[in-house]
Design a protein around this motif. Sequence first.
Motif, PDB file in Angstrom:
ATOM      1  N   ASP A  19      -3.027   6.138  -0.751  1.00 40.77           N
ATOM      2  CA  ASP A  19      -3.776   6.494   0.455  1.00 40.77           C
ATOM      3  C   ASP A  19      -5.066   5.686   0.527  1.00 40.77           C
ATOM      4  O   ASP A  19      -5.527   5.111  -0.467  1.00 40.77           O
ATOM      5  N   ASP A  20      -5.623   5.608   1.721  1.00 36.35           N
ATOM      6  CA  ASP A  20      -6.808   4.780   1.941  1.00 36.35           C
ATOM      7  C   ASP A  20      -7.975   5.196   1.056  1.00 36.35           C
ATOM      8  O   ASP A  20      -8.726   4.340   0.574  1.00 36.35           O
ATOM      9  N   HIS A  74       0.810  -1.231   0.000  1.00 31.22           N
ATOM     10  CA  HIS A  74       0.000   0.000   0.000  1.00 31.22           C
ATOM     11  C   HIS A  74       0.839   1.275   0.000  1.00 31.22           C
ATOM     12  O   HIS A  74       0.269   2.379   0.018  1.00 31.22           O
ATOM     13  N   GLU A  75       2.162   1.140  -0.055  1.00 30.36           N
ATOM     14  CA  GLU A  75       3.041   2.318  -0.031  1.00 30.36           C
ATOM     15  C   GLU A  75       2.663   3.289  -1.151  1.00 30.36           C
ATOM     16  O   GLU A  75       2.551   2.919  -2.319  1.00 30.36           O
ATOM     17  N   ASP A  97      -7.934   6.464  -1.982  1.00 29.91           N
ATOM     18  CA  ASP A  97      -7.721   5.938  -3.338  1.00 29.91           C
ATOM     19  C   ASP A  97      -7.931   4.426  -3.374  1.00 29.91           C
ATOM     20  O   ASP A  97      -8.508   3.888  -4.321  1.00 29.91           O
ATOM     21  N   TYR A  98      -7.456   3.744  -2.347  1.00 24.97           N
ATOM     22  CA  TYR A  98      -7.618   2.292  -2.274  1.00 24.97           C
ATOM     23  C   TYR A  98      -9.102   1.927  -2.216  1.00 24.97           C
ATOM     24  O   TYR A  98      -9.575   1.067  -2.967  1.00 24.97           O
TER      25      TYR A  98
END
Length: 146
Positions: free
Chosen positions: A127-128, A123-124, A130-131
């Motif tokens: 951001d949450d 996940h680097e 976008d995820y």
Amino acid sequence: MTTTDLAAEPAAYWTGVAYQALIAFTRAHLAEQGVSQPQFWLLRNLSAADLSPDGAPMTVPELQVAMATYLRAEDDLRAESDVLVAKGWLLRDDEGRLTITEAGERARVAVKATTPGLRARIHEGVDDADYVAALGVLQRMIRNVT
């Protein structure tokens, strides 16, 4: 590529590429921990402290059913369980039911402790928000075709 170019790209291709890359990365990480992904799944599915509701012994066919949604075609749970029995992480009774041992539970806990770092690496730079948006788009596409 421009936004227009990206919008024209086939989702199935890119989800397949992402899947293969993420699985290869995850399996390499687990191999560094001395366990294959199917072996880790076996430990998790037999542990009352993880995926097993009660820690009851299970046969390989029962475990295959429990893992049907994430096993890959090349995953051989019988061979993988043989490795874990040889390591002393699983016991197999006369009826072929597998039980996790104390050593297997310690190994499961040790490997599971490395998974937050694995997730962080994957996940680097993402951001949450976008995820979550990406997953929402994928879920919508799935609903569109099912």
